[in-house]
Write a protein that holds these residues in place. Structure first.
Motif, PDB file in Angstrom:
ATOM      1  N   PHE A  31      13.089  12.898  -5.392  1.00  0.00           N
ATOM      2  CA  PHE A  31      14.089  12.628  -4.381  1.00  0.00           C
ATOM      3  C   PHE A  31      13.473  12.843  -3.009  1.00  0.00           C
ATOM      4  N   HIS A  32      14.128  12.359  -1.975  1.00  0.00           N
ATOM      5  CA  HIS A  32      13.609  12.428  -0.601  1.00  0.00           C
ATOM      6  C   HIS A  32      12.250  11.747  -0.519  1.00  0.00           C
ATOM      7  N   GLN A  33      12.115  10.555  -1.087  1.00  0.00           N
ATOM      8  CA  GLN A  33      10.848   9.853  -1.096  1.00  0.00           C
ATOM      9  C   GLN A  33      10.909   8.623  -0.211  1.00  0.00           C
ATOM     10  N   GLU A  34       9.806   8.322   0.413  1.00  0.00           N
ATOM     11  CA  GLU A  34       9.687   7.111   1.214  1.00  0.00           C
ATOM     12  C   GLU A  34       8.220   6.777   1.375  1.00  0.00           C
ATOM     13  N   ILE A  35       7.955   5.509   1.608  1.00  0.00           N
ATOM     14  CA  ILE A  35       6.580   5.066   1.845  1.00  0.00           C
ATOM     15  C   ILE A  35       6.621   3.948   2.877  1.00  0.00           C
ATOM     16  N   SER A  36       5.602   3.888   3.710  1.00  0.00           N
ATOM     17  CA  SER A  36       5.504   2.819   4.705  1.00  0.00           C
ATOM     18  C   SER A  36       4.093   2.253   4.686  1.00  0.00           C
ATOM     19  N   LEU A  37       3.998   1.028   5.128  1.00  0.00           N
ATOM     20  CA  LEU A  37       2.747   0.288   5.130  1.00  0.00           C
ATOM     21  C   LEU A  37       2.488  -0.172   6.554  1.00  0.00           C
ATOM     22  N   ARG A  38       1.277   0.013   7.038  1.00  0.00           N
ATOM     23  CA  ARG A  38       0.942  -0.481   8.381  1.00  0.00           C
ATOM     24  C   ARG A  38       0.884  -2.000   8.367  1.00  0.00           C
ATOM     25  N   SER A  39       1.076  -2.600   9.523  1.00  0.00           N
ATOM     26  CA  SER A  39       1.178  -4.060   9.621  1.00  0.00           C
ATOM     27  C   SER A  39      -0.167  -4.775   9.599  1.00  0.00           C
ATOM     28  N   GLN A  40      -1.266  -4.011   9.516  1.00  0.00           N
ATOM     29  CA  GLN A  40      -2.597  -4.623   9.428  1.00  0.00           C
ATOM     30  C   GLN A  40      -3.397  -3.996   8.290  1.00  0.00           C
ATOM     31  N   ALA A  41      -4.161  -4.845   7.615  1.00  0.00           N
ATOM     32  CA  ALA A  41      -5.196  -4.391   6.683  1.00  0.00           C
ATOM     33  C   ALA A  41      -6.515  -4.709   7.369  1.00  0.00           C
ATOM     34  N   HIS A  42      -7.533  -3.920   7.115  1.00  0.00           N
ATOM     35  CA  HIS A  42      -8.826  -4.122   7.766  1.00  0.00           C
ATOM     36  C   HIS A  42      -9.903  -4.391   6.737  1.00  0.00           C
ATOM     37  N   ILE A  43     -10.807  -5.294   7.075  1.00  0.00           N
ATOM     38  CA  ILE A  43     -12.044  -5.454   6.320  1.00  0.00           C
ATOM     39  C   ILE A  43     -13.113  -4.872   7.233  1.00  0.00           C
ATOM     40  N   ASN A  44     -13.685  -3.731   6.811  1.00  0.00           N
ATOM     41  CA  ASN A  44     -14.642  -3.026   7.675  1.00  0.00           C
ATOM     42  C   ASN A  44     -16.057  -3.607   7.572  1.00  0.00           C
ATOM     43  N   ARG A  45     -16.986  -3.043   8.319  1.00  0.00           N
ATOM     44  CA  ARG A  45     -18.376  -3.538   8.341  1.00  0.00           C
ATOM     45  C   ARG A  45     -19.042  -3.480   6.981  1.00  0.00           C
ATOM     46  N   GLN A  46     -18.622  -2.553   6.144  1.00  0.00           N
ATOM     47  CA  GLN A  46     -19.187  -2.428   4.798  1.00  0.00           C
ATOM     48  C   GLN A  46     -18.574  -3.439   3.823  1.00  0.00           C
ATOM     49  N   GLY A  47     -17.619  -4.241   4.291  1.00  0.00           N
ATOM     50  CA  GLY A  47     -16.971  -5.228   3.427  1.00  0.00           C
ATOM     51  C   GLY A  47     -15.852  -4.657   2.584  1.00  0.00           C
ATOM     52  N   GLU A  48     -15.375  -3.468   2.926  1.00  0.00           N
ATOM     53  CA  GLU A  48     -14.283  -2.835   2.182  1.00  0.00           C
ATOM     54  C   GLU A  48     -12.944  -3.222   2.805  1.00  0.00           C
ATOM     55  N   VAL A  49     -11.930  -3.381   1.945  1.00  0.00           N
ATOM     56  CA  VAL A  49     -10.570  -3.618   2.416  1.00  0.00           C
ATOM     57  C   VAL A  49      -9.880  -2.266   2.534  1.00  0.00           C
ATOM     58  N   VAL A  50      -9.253  -2.024   3.690  1.00  0.00           N
ATOM     59  CA  VAL A  50      -8.599  -0.745   3.953  1.00  0.00           C
ATOM     60  C   VAL A  50      -7.134  -0.996   4.318  1.00  0.00           C
ATOM     61  N   LEU A  51      -6.243  -0.400   3.553  1.00  0.00           N
ATOM     62  CA  LEU A  51      -4.813  -0.412   3.856  1.00  0.00           C
ATOM     63  C   LEU A  51      -4.382   1.021   4.101  1.00  0.00           C
ATOM     64  N   SER A  52      -3.348   1.207   4.896  1.00  0.00           N
ATOM     65  CA  SER A  52      -2.890   2.562   5.167  1.00  0.00           C
ATOM     66  C   SER A  52      -1.422   2.573   5.530  1.00  0.00           C
ATOM     67  N   GLY A  53      -0.882   3.758   5.615  1.00  0.00           N
ATOM     68  CA  GLY A  53       0.518   3.936   5.959  1.00  0.00           C
ATOM     69  C   GLY A  53       0.894   5.397   5.874  1.00  0.00           C
ATOM     70  N   GLY A  54       2.157   5.658   5.662  1.00  0.00           N
ATOM     71  CA  GLY A  54       2.650   7.030   5.553  1.00  0.00           C
ATOM     72  C   GLY A  54       3.552   7.164   4.339  1.00  0.00           C
ATOM     73  N   TYR A  55       3.768   8.398   3.909  1.00  0.00           N
ATOM     74  CA  TYR A  55       4.678   8.659   2.800  1.00  0.00           C
ATOM     75  C   TYR A  55       5.260  10.050   2.914  1.00  0.00           C
ATOM     76  N   ARG A  56       6.356  10.247   2.225  1.00  0.00           N
ATOM     77  CA  ARG A  56       6.986  11.557   2.107  1.00  0.00           C
ATOM     78  C   ARG A  56       7.620  11.598   0.721  1.00  0.00           C
ATOM     79  N   CYS A  57       7.393  12.681   0.005  1.00  0.00           N
ATOM     80  CA  CYS A  57       8.051  12.846  -1.288  1.00  0.00           C
ATOM     81  C   CYS A  57       8.233  14.326  -1.578  1.00  0.00           C
ATOM     82  N   GLU A  58       9.219  14.590  -2.411  1.00  0.00           N
ATOM     83  CA  GLU A  58       9.508  15.951  -2.842  1.00  0.00           C
ATOM     84  C   GLU A  58       9.810  15.890  -4.326  1.00  0.00           C
TER      85      GLU A  58
END
Length: 146
Positions: A31-58
């Motif tokens: 309960f008390h859970q949530e997750i968010s996703l940032r509006s951009q994904a990045h492909i870095n110099r190493q060729g990796e895909v990076v996604l990020s955001g925030g979360y809260r859970c209990e």
């Protein structure tokens, strides 16, 4: 031999309770859970895909392990990434998911999802996976040249 109505009702109720308890995964264990996703994904110099955001859970006392799954879909290409360890203490946390492969992703618009999932175990094996929070949105894949 005749079975009393009271005994039949008790037997039926017991069977229904056992079916509900053992056949249905607990859907409200976090309960008390949530997750968010940032509006951009990045492909870095190493060729990796990076996604990020925030979360809260209990966690409730009966909760299983919790994980984050992030997915990006672009031009028919699909990439799903796990985000590592999740700490469910009721506070807001940042998450990052990194994939060493791009699966055909490139700069431009895409569709993404982030899911906070609870894993219910049966001994050492996972029994059920329940999505307890989700964020789906259109995002922009950006290539970092830094």
């Amino acid at each position: 031999m005749r079975t009393p109505a009271r005994r039949m009702a008790l037997t039926a109720f017991s069977a229904l309770a056992a079916t509900t308890l053992f056949a249905t995964p607990a859907l409200a264990t976090v309960f008390h859970q949530e997750i968010s996703l940032r509006s951009q994904a990045h492909i870095n110099r190493q060729g990796e895909v990076v996604l990020s955001g925030g979360y809260r859970c209990e966690l409730s006392p009966r909760s299983g392990a919790v994980q984050i799954k992030a997915t990006v879909v672009q031009d028919g290409n699909r990439l799903s990434i796990g985000a590592g360890e999740v700490l469910c203490d009721g506070r807001a946390h940042h998450w990052t998911a990194v994939s060493p492969m791009t699966a055909g992703l490139h700069a431009g618009p895409a569709r993404a999802a982030a899911e906070l999932q609870e894993i219910h175990m049966a001994g050492l094996m996972p029994r059920a996976l329940t999505t307890v929070a989700e964020d789906r949105q259109d995002i922009e894949v950006v290539v970092d040249h830094r």
